[in-house]
Design an enzyme around this catalytic site. Structure first.
Site, PDB file in Angstrom:
ATOM      1  N   GLY A 209       0.788  -1.236   0.000  1.00 20.81           N
ATOM      2  CA  GLY A 209       0.000   0.000   0.000  1.00 20.81           C
ATOM      3  C   GLY A 209       0.817   1.283   0.000  1.00 20.81           C
ATOM      4  O   GLY A 209       0.276   2.372   0.203  1.00 20.81           O
ATOM      5  N   GLY A 211       2.162   2.825  -2.543  1.00 24.58           N
ATOM      6  CA  GLY A 211       1.768   3.695  -3.665  1.00 24.58           C
ATOM      7  C   GLY A 211       0.474   4.426  -3.372  1.00 24.58           C
ATOM      8  O   GLY A 211       0.331   5.626  -3.663  1.00 24.58           O
ATOM      9  N   CYS A 212      -0.482   3.699  -2.770  1.00 27.18           N
ATOM     10  CA  CYS A 212      -1.780   4.304  -2.427  1.00 27.18           C
ATOM     11  C   CYS A 212      -1.567   5.427  -1.420  1.00 27.18           C
ATOM     12  O   CYS A 212      -2.110   6.535  -1.561  1.00 27.18           O
ATOM     13  CB  CYS A 212      -2.710   3.266  -1.796  1.00 27.18           C
ATOM     14  SG  CYS A 212      -2.853   1.756  -2.743  1.00 27.18           S
TER      15      CYS A 212
HETATM   16  O1  PXL Z   1      -1.026  -0.506  -4.071  1.00 32.55           O
HETATM   17  C1  PXL Z   1      -1.736  -0.832  -5.224  1.00 32.55           C
HETATM   18  C2  PXL Z   1      -3.130  -1.243  -4.911  1.00 32.55           C
HETATM   19  C3  PXL Z   1      -4.162  -0.388  -5.132  1.00 32.55           C
HETATM   20  N1  PXL Z   1      -5.453  -0.684  -4.881  1.00 32.55           N
HETATM   21  C4  PXL Z   1      -5.763  -1.851  -4.382  1.00 32.55           C
HETATM   22  C5  PXL Z   1      -4.770  -2.772  -4.110  1.00 32.55           C
HETATM   23  C6  PXL Z   1      -3.417  -2.465  -4.375  1.00 32.55           C
HETATM   24  C7  PXL Z   1      -2.354  -3.407  -4.075  1.00 32.55           C
HETATM   25  O2  PXL Z   1      -2.520  -4.445  -3.526  1.00 32.55           O
HETATM   26  O3  PXL Z   1      -5.097  -3.936  -3.596  1.00 32.55           O
HETATM   27  C8  PXL Z   1      -7.183  -2.181  -4.091  1.00 32.55           C
END
Ligand code: PXL
Length: 273
Positions: A209, A211-212
């Site tokens: 997570g 990047g998010c």
């Molecule tokens: O980090 C990328 C990402 C974005 N969104 C969702 C994810 C992931 C990575 O696992 O599961 C829902």
């Protein structure tokens, strides 16, 4: 009355809370921005990987968009997991109707290797969404898909950021060097200057997570009216602390620590002019 900044994420879920919408909302909250979320896809996953996923019906995603935009138009928005072409077309329509900043985290493949974006959609994110972006935040594998060449060093990060802005039409790009060796260097290009953002690398498997979280902090700062360079600098500091102050949760690649920055004393308020 002080106007509270608002931010919207349009993304998929992580029921274990480290990535996707859950990471975005935690990050908005930590930056003292009112967070909202629109669900694109429900993902059954944990720190070890993705076992299944379900896309929301397009009409239902549209209803969620109407619900938010008719009531609390966000001061900034981001997209994460947007898997299908029809979702991208819908999002493009809404982004074009408003003029607040728009951050694209071009989520394509989960760290575990599971595809989170359909292959046919790659061309469409490039043609339809990227030209609308205030900033795009790819990691190395995502940037390689967007620009179509291999990225092996900082010079390649710069080249990729330049292509995303000058050729694909984003206003700015930050290409993250986390997948390369050595210091954790990200390259930000805003059509005028390259900025190199460096941090000491923390060697840990708990990076689920990242990047998010990074792109959510950037979105939160843009919602406050911060310029892109300041938003990215705060995002970099926030994710560095979130990785450094690891929580050690989960049996796989665990989540980052969304309150790690508090242990560092990063100021939460917009800087004085
Ligand atoms: O980090 C990328 C990402 C974005 N969104 C969702 C994810 C992931 C990575 O696992 O599961 C829902």
């Amino acid at each position: 009355m002080i106007k509270i900044p608002t931010a919207l994420t349009i993304a998929g879920t992580d029921p274990t809370g480290g990535a996707g919408i859950q990471a975005d909302l935690k990050s908005f909250q930590e930056r003292e921005v009112y967070g909202m979320s629109i669900l694109t896809s429900a993902v059954a996953q944990n720190t070890r990987g993705v076992s299944d996923l379900h896309h929301m019906p397009i009409g239902f995603i549209e209803k969620q968009m109407q619900a938010v935009f008719d009531d609390i138009p966000p001061d900034a928005m981001k997209t994460g997991m947007v898997s299908t072409i029809e979702m991208m077309e819908l999002i493009a329509m809404y982004v074009k109707k408003q003029d607040s900043p728009y951050v694209i985290d071009p989520v394509m493949v989960a760290t575990s290797g599971h595809a989170l974006m359909e292959k046919e959609s790659r061309q469409v994110i490039r043609d339809l969404l990227i030209p609308l972006a205030t900033i795009v935040t790819p990691n190395v594998p995502e940037a390689e898909i967007l620009v179509n060449f291999k990225i092996e060093d900082v010079e390649d990060l710069k080249k990729a950021a330049k292509v995303i802005v000058d050729e694909l039409g984003a206003a700015a790009a930050v290409v993250k060097g986390g997948h390369l060796e050595g210091k954790a260097v990200d390259v930000l290009y805003d059509k005028q200057v390259f900025h190199l953002l460096e941090a000491e690398r923390t060697y840990t498997k708990h990076t689920h997570g990242t990047g998010c979280t990074f792109s959510a902090v950037i979105t939160a700062e843009l919602a406050k009216g911060q310029p892109v360079l300041d938003a990215v600098t705060i995002g970099k500091q926030f994710i560095t602390d979130a990785i450094r102050y690891t929580l050690n949760i989960g049996t796989g690649s665990g989540p980052t620590n969304h309150w790690g920055h508090r242990l560092q004393g990063l100021p939460n308020q917009k800087k004085e002019e």
